[in-house]
Design an enzyme around this catalytic site. Structure first.
Site, PDB file in Angstrom:
ATOM      1  N   HIS A  55      31.253  30.078  48.888  1.00 22.19           N
ATOM      2  CA  HIS A  55      30.923  31.372  49.474  1.00 22.19           C
ATOM      3  C   HIS A  55      29.904  31.142  50.588  1.00 22.19           C
ATOM      4  CE1 HIS A  55      32.080  34.035  45.775  1.00 22.19           C
ATOM      5  NE2 HIS A  55      33.010  33.137  46.058  1.00 22.19           N
ATOM      6  N   GLU A  57      26.992  32.321  51.207  1.00 26.21           N
ATOM      7  CA  GLU A  57      25.623  32.117  50.745  1.00 26.21           C
ATOM      8  C   GLU A  57      25.419  30.695  50.238  1.00 26.21           C
ATOM      9  OE1 GLU A  57      26.717  36.357  49.201  1.00 26.21           O
ATOM     10  OE2 GLU A  57      27.773  34.529  49.784  1.00 26.21           O
ATOM     11  N   CYS A  85      27.569  38.139  45.020  1.00 22.55           N
ATOM     12  CA  CYS A  85      28.166  38.102  43.686  1.00 22.55           C
ATOM     13  C   CYS A  85      27.191  37.419  42.713  1.00 22.55           C
ATOM     14  CB  CYS A  85      29.490  37.352  43.722  1.00 22.55           C
ATOM     15  SG  CYS A  85      29.320  35.561  43.972  1.00 22.55           S
ATOM     16  N   CYS A  88      26.344  33.684  43.596  1.00 15.24           N
ATOM     17  CA  CYS A  88      25.461  33.530  44.754  1.00 15.24           C
ATOM     18  C   CYS A  88      24.053  34.005  44.442  1.00 15.24           C
ATOM     19  CB  CYS A  88      26.044  34.270  45.953  1.00 15.24           C
ATOM     20  SG  CYS A  88      27.577  33.492  46.537  1.00 15.24           S
TER      21      CYS A  88
END
Length: 154
Positions: A55, A57, A85, A88
């Site tokens: 992701h 992040e 999420c 993260c």
């Protein structure tokens, strides 16, 4: 309260989100900053990297940790276009990110305000200051357009 500097870094996160969309990834971008300097940035890459953890992040945190030669990243602010999420947010806690600034909420899986409110949980050993809604309309529009185009086959 968001500052003019926050908007500048969020603009960069939005540029990274657009790059992700061009690669066929969900358009999310992230920028990690310390003392006004970018120390890591990333955009969604799970499809291209065949990595479910890639992701935006996580990519930004990994790059910063590598550059800093330390998995702890105190005194940093993470700018991300969409509400994080669980994975993260957990990585941010472990990295000791001081502040999170994000754009649009994520009603299905966002864990800062939309679902779990993890930033308010009392079981973490680190607290992250949160600023939400910075350039939210622009961030949400990128995601809406991405999925509209996918549904229509564009």
């Amino acid at each position: 309260m968001a500052t003019p500097r926050d908007y500048g870094f969020m603009r960069r996160a939005l540029e990274l989100a657009e790059i992700a969309a061009e690669r066929g990834e969900v358009p999310v971008g992230a920028v990690l900053v310390r003392n006004g300097q970018v120390i890591g940035e990333g955009s969604n890459r799970p499809i291209g990297n065949c990595d479910p953890s890639a992701h935006a992040e996580i990519v930004a945190l990994r790059r910063a940790a590598e550059q800093e030669q330390n998995y702890r990243l105190p005194d940093t602010t993470l700018y991300v276009t969409i509400e994080p999420c669980t994975m993260c947010f957990g990585a941010m806690v472990h990295a000791r990110v001081a502040r999170l600034v994000y754009g649009a909420s994520e009603p299905r899986a966002g864990v800062v305000e939309s679902r779990l409110q993890l930033g308010e949980a009392d079981f973490f050993n680190h607290r992250i200051a949160v600023e939400s809604g910075v350039m939210a309309d622009e961030a949400a529009a990128l995601v809406r357009e991405f999925f509209r185009a996918r549904r229509s086959g564009d």
